[in-house]
Design a protein around this motif. Structure first.
Motif, PDB file in Angstrom:
ATOM      1  N   HIS B  28       0.865  -1.176   0.000  1.00 27.07           N
ATOM      2  CA  HIS B  28       0.000   0.000   0.000  1.00 27.07           C
ATOM      3  C   HIS B  28       0.896   1.218   0.000  1.00 27.07           C
ATOM      4  O   HIS B  28       1.635   1.444   0.956  1.00 27.07           O
ATOM      5  CB  HIS B  28      -0.881   0.011   1.235  1.00 27.07           C
ATOM      6  CG  HIS B  28      -1.747  -1.207   1.357  1.00 27.07           C
ATOM      7  ND1 HIS B  28      -3.018  -1.257   0.853  1.00 27.07           N
ATOM      8  CD2 HIS B  28      -1.501  -2.421   1.880  1.00 27.07           C
ATOM      9  CE1 HIS B  28      -3.529  -2.455   1.087  1.00 27.07           C
ATOM     10  NE2 HIS B  28      -2.626  -3.179   1.712  1.00 27.07           N
ATOM     11  N   VAL B  29       0.849   2.000  -1.039  1.00 30.67           N
ATOM     12  CA  VAL B  29       1.706   3.170  -1.159  1.00 30.67           C
ATOM     13  C   VAL B  29       0.866   4.407  -0.857  1.00 30.67           C
ATOM     14  O   VAL B  29      -0.126   4.667  -1.552  1.00 30.67           O
ATOM     15  CB  VAL B  29       2.301   3.268  -2.570  1.00 30.67           C
ATOM     16  CG1 VAL B  29       3.312   4.392  -2.631  1.00 30.67           C
ATOM     17  CG2 VAL B  29       2.923   1.934  -2.977  1.00 30.67           C
ATOM     18  N   PRO B  30       1.234   5.165   0.175  1.00 29.89           N
ATOM     19  CA  PRO B  30       0.400   6.315   0.553  1.00 29.89           C
ATOM     20  C   PRO B  30       0.366   7.372  -0.545  1.00 29.89           C
ATOM     21  O   PRO B  30       1.321   7.531  -1.319  1.00 29.89           O
ATOM     22  CB  PRO B  30       1.091   6.870   1.799  1.00 29.89           C
ATOM     23  CG  PRO B  30       2.098   5.863   2.213  1.00 29.89           C
ATOM     24  CD  PRO B  30       2.416   5.014   1.032  1.00 29.89           C
ATOM     25  N   ALA B  31      -0.719   8.111  -0.569  1.00 30.94           N
ATOM     26  CA  ALA B  31      -0.891   9.151  -1.583  1.00 30.94           C
ATOM     27  C   ALA B  31       0.233  10.188  -1.519  1.00 30.94           C
ATOM     28  O   ALA B  31       0.636  10.742  -2.549  1.00 30.94           O
ATOM     29  CB  ALA B  31      -2.249   9.825  -1.401  1.00 30.94           C
ATOM     30  N   LEU B  34       2.967   9.848  -3.891  1.00 25.23           N
ATOM     31  CA  LEU B  34       2.625   9.876  -5.312  1.00 25.23           C
ATOM     32  C   LEU B  34       1.985  11.195  -5.711  1.00 25.23           C
ATOM     33  O   LEU B  34       1.299  11.287  -6.717  1.00 25.23           O
ATOM     34  CB  LEU B  34       1.683   8.703  -5.635  1.00 25.23           C
ATOM     35  CG  LEU B  34       2.222   7.326  -5.214  1.00 25.23           C
ATOM     36  CD1 LEU B  34       1.128   6.277  -5.271  1.00 25.23           C
ATOM     37  CD2 LEU B  34       3.411   6.918  -6.081  1.00 25.23           C
ATOM     38  N   ALA B  35       2.247  12.231  -4.914  1.00 26.54           N
ATOM     39  CA  ALA B  35       1.589  13.522  -5.141  1.00 26.54           C
ATOM     40  C   ALA B  35       1.982  14.142  -6.474  1.00 26.54           C
ATOM     41  O   ALA B  35       1.255  14.976  -7.016  1.00 26.54           O
ATOM     42  CB  ALA B  35       1.908  14.472  -3.990  1.00 26.54           C
ATOM     43  N   LYS B  36       3.134  13.756  -7.023  1.00 23.51           N
ATOM     44  CA  LYS B  36       3.557  14.264  -8.332  1.00 23.51           C
ATOM     45  C   LYS B  36       3.275  13.259  -9.449  1.00 23.51           C
ATOM     46  O   LYS B  36       3.810  13.385 -10.547  1.00 23.51           O
ATOM     47  CB  LYS B  36       5.050  14.586  -8.302  1.00 23.51           C
ATOM     48  CG  LYS B  36       5.413  15.725  -7.348  1.00 23.51           C
ATOM     49  CD  LYS B  36       6.894  16.023  -7.406  1.00 23.51           C
ATOM     50  CE  LYS B  36       7.267  17.149  -6.449  1.00 23.51           C
ATOM     51  NZ  LYS B  36       8.729  17.341  -6.354  1.00 23.51           N
ATOM     52  N   GLY B  37       2.475  12.240  -9.165  1.00 25.42           N
ATOM     53  CA  GLY B  37       2.297  11.166 -10.122  1.00 25.42           C
ATOM     54  C   GLY B  37       3.408  10.145  -9.973  1.00 25.42           C
ATOM     55  O   GLY B  37       4.148  10.150  -8.982  1.00 25.42           O
ATOM     56  N   ALA B  38       3.526   9.271 -10.943  1.00 27.45           N
ATOM     57  CA  ALA B  38       4.541   8.222 -10.866  1.00 27.45           C
ATOM     58  C   ALA B  38       5.083   7.924 -12.256  1.00 27.45           C
ATOM     59  O   ALA B  38       4.379   8.071 -13.256  1.00 27.45           O
ATOM     60  CB  ALA B  38       3.949   6.951 -10.260  1.00 27.45           C
ATOM     61  N   VAL B  39       6.339   7.519 -12.285  1.00 24.73           N
ATOM     62  CA  VAL B  39       6.928   6.938 -13.489  1.00 24.73           C
ATOM     63  C   VAL B  39       7.171   5.467 -13.176  1.00 24.73           C
ATOM     64  O   VAL B  39       7.767   5.149 -12.145  1.00 24.73           O
ATOM     65  CB  VAL B  39       8.250   7.631 -13.859  1.00 24.73           C
ATOM     66  CG1 VAL B  39       8.882   6.961 -15.072  1.00 24.73           C
ATOM     67  CG2 VAL B  39       8.013   9.107 -14.137  1.00 24.73           C
ATOM     68  N   VAL B  40       6.650   4.587 -14.019  1.00 27.51           N
ATOM     69  CA  VAL B  40       6.788   3.155 -13.763  1.00 27.51           C
ATOM     70  C   VAL B  40       7.530   2.501 -14.926  1.00 27.51           C
ATOM     71  O   VAL B  40       7.350   2.873 -16.094  1.00 27.51           O
ATOM     72  CB  VAL B  40       5.412   2.481 -13.568  1.00 27.51           C
ATOM     73  CG1 VAL B  40       4.761   2.981 -12.278  1.00 27.51           C
ATOM     74  CG2 VAL B  40       4.482   2.716 -14.737  1.00 27.51           C
ATOM     75  N   ILE B 134       9.314   2.127  -9.455  1.00 22.71           N
ATOM     76  CA  ILE B 134       8.359   3.223  -9.437  1.00 22.71           C
ATOM     77  C   ILE B 134       9.073   4.465  -8.927  1.00 22.71           C
ATOM     78  O   ILE B 134       9.754   4.416  -7.893  1.00 22.71           O
ATOM     79  CB  ILE B 134       7.147   2.872  -8.552  1.00 22.71           C
ATOM     80  CG1 ILE B 134       6.460   1.617  -9.119  1.00 22.71           C
ATOM     81  CG2 ILE B 134       6.176   4.044  -8.459  1.00 22.71           C
ATOM     82  CD1 ILE B 134       5.385   1.043  -8.240  1.00 22.71           C
TER      83      ILE B 134
END
Lengths: 324, 324
Positions: B28-31, B34-40, B134
């Motif tokens: 579970h990754v907290p928001a 990821l506030a700037k989005g994510a690169v996967v 990520i």
């Protein structure tokens, strides 16, 4: 077929999420998609281990996706996107890859999520599929397997054992003579094609103390939940829900209960909730058409204790599917 | 060693990110992460294809991580976490897995990110490692390979060809007699251990029109960037930056230029920017100790055009590493 062509002609059309900028080797996921955080999971399927090399390619694709979706479902998460690694034997053909991609496309439409990226490589070994699925949790922090408390009721969705009995059908080691054709067909289908219980937990998520999917056998997975939660689990074998086909199989050979409880490939949700929520949970199951059945309670102590209808202990022949 | 033990004793300690709730089959990754989005991104390495089965396990782990980190670096993204799929041959031993995990732990400390989950399975084939990394992008939407414009200058970080020449060293097909021991050692090291250029692009990101990492050979990757951007690329071979060891190798055998330009395993960043930004970019390279070298320009038309110091066309023997 070279990698650039494979990606361009077969996989690129699957990367259809308009908000996600797909760039072959990376995907950019906008912050708006991840405002509730993310649930991430990864599962690998190997030909000859987790599926048969001659299984239909579209079913292999769907199984690879769905085992991941089942993990998301058990965390009350909605699928957003996935990454795919496909390790192909040298002798792969484009027709196989196209059918595989058609299976992916079918499930993307069914479950409303998209390909975000991945990798394709050659392998001298068996075809190997790894999927990373990313979902949006219904509750911040999501659900864990470790939150069960003493006195909680243990539930499972759907029915248990169909996938494991289906494997016996597929390998022709059982049932071809003793079960009706429609039962054989139903069990084989349940083995080939998991039904991830997406959306089931969300309306009842406030009640739930622990959750995980059942993939390696109910007995092993419940023992994991109990260990993670620091309690014991008391499983009433006679209450474990069976499909009509599963019931007929076990009635014809009671020793099959062992396979039902420990065989794996269920992809149902195993979860716990306090007794006060039990009737609401069962009603939710009835209302949605996906049953939730109470199968035991969390107790003081440790380990898994399986009992029969008279409360006598049952010992399984093996503890479930271990990957290694 | 069974999966539960493997996860508990070897891999669980790597899941040390305090904000990420690790639950064996999901994270579970907290928001807030990821506030700037994510690169996967996702890459797979197969023993006997992408590394040698007898390579040191910690180096295999680091290479598997770093090929992914290199993708993040080329998108100006900072690594947050990763998922690991490890498909182990039946005869694997725990010592190998422990050394592999030690390599992961070393790079987690070096690059400040953590294990978020994954899967371990058995395979009848070669050991196969898949990593999904990520990262947090420096700019919303991130960088793509498709944004180069006609007239842009083409840059690469660091030096090109060391990894490909290092592979020749490792396989003992070249150089054991013609190069000094320290050059042999440096090239082999560059083959075994990529140096992802994390953090390089962030300070200059506003100038950059397109970026990708160089992993399959400069020639092939630049041709991909050109195609994605709808332009031609004109590469001046004489300006491609070589390490001192790489320079000595090519000086001793000019035909090696082909391997330098098409061999792969560079894990440098290939990027484009308008000419007005060129001096600032070169100065940034000098200031950071990771050079940025102009190697050509984006032109009207299509395809990759390689020219020598006199502007005459050069044709490569092959176009770079294709995975299939």
């Amino acid at each position: 077929m070279r990698e650039d062509n494979l990606i361009a002609t077969i996989f690129a059309p699957l990367a259809g999420e308009p908000g996600v900028r797909f760039d072959d080797d990376c995907a950019h996921v906008p912050a708006a998609y991840l405002a509730k955080g993310a649930v991430v999971t990864m599962d690998t399927l190997v030909a000859g281990v987790h599926f048969f090399a001659d299984d239909a390619p579209d079913l292999v694709a769907k199984k690879a996706l769905r085992v991941n979706l089942s993990d998301l479902a058990a965390k009350a998460a909605r699928p957003l996107g996935y990454l795919l690694s496909l390790a192909l034997p040298k002798n792969h053909d484009a027709a196989w890859v196209r059918q595989f991609a058609a299976g992916l496309a079918g499930d993307q439409a069914e479950y409303d999520f998209a390909l975000w990226g991945g990798d394709t490589v050659a392998t001298p070994g068996p075809l190997t599929v790894t999927i990373t699925a990313i979902g949006e949790p219904a509750v911040p922090g999501g659900l864990l397997r470790s939150g069960a408390r003493i006195g909680d009721v243990i539930f499972v969705t759907g029915t248990i054992g169909d996938g494991a009995l289906g494997l016996k059908v597929v390998t022709k080691t059982r049932f071809r003579d003793t079960l009706e054709a429609q039962d054989v067909s139903m069990l084989a289908d349940r083995y080939h094609l998991p039904r991830p219980r997406l959306g089931f937990l969300e309306p009842i998520v406030d009640h739930i103390t622990a959750a995980m999917d059942v993939s390696d056998g109910l007995a092993l997975d419940l023992s994991r939940l109990a260990r993670a939660s620091g309690c014991a689990a008391r499983l009433k074998a006679a209450t474990v829900p069976l499909s009509p086909a599963g019931r007929r199989a076990v009635d014809s050979d009671p020793s099959l209960l062992n396979i039902v409880l420990s065989g794996g490939d269920d992809y149902e949700i195993l979860f716990t909730a306090p007794p006060s929520a039990a009737s609401a949970i069962v009603a939710h199951g009835s209302a949605t058409g996906c049953s939730a059945t109470a199968i035991g309670t969390m107790d003081d102590g440790e380990g898994l204790h399986i009992v029969d209808a008279e409360g006598r202990p049952i010992t399984l022949e093996n503890a479930g599917y271990q990957h290694l």
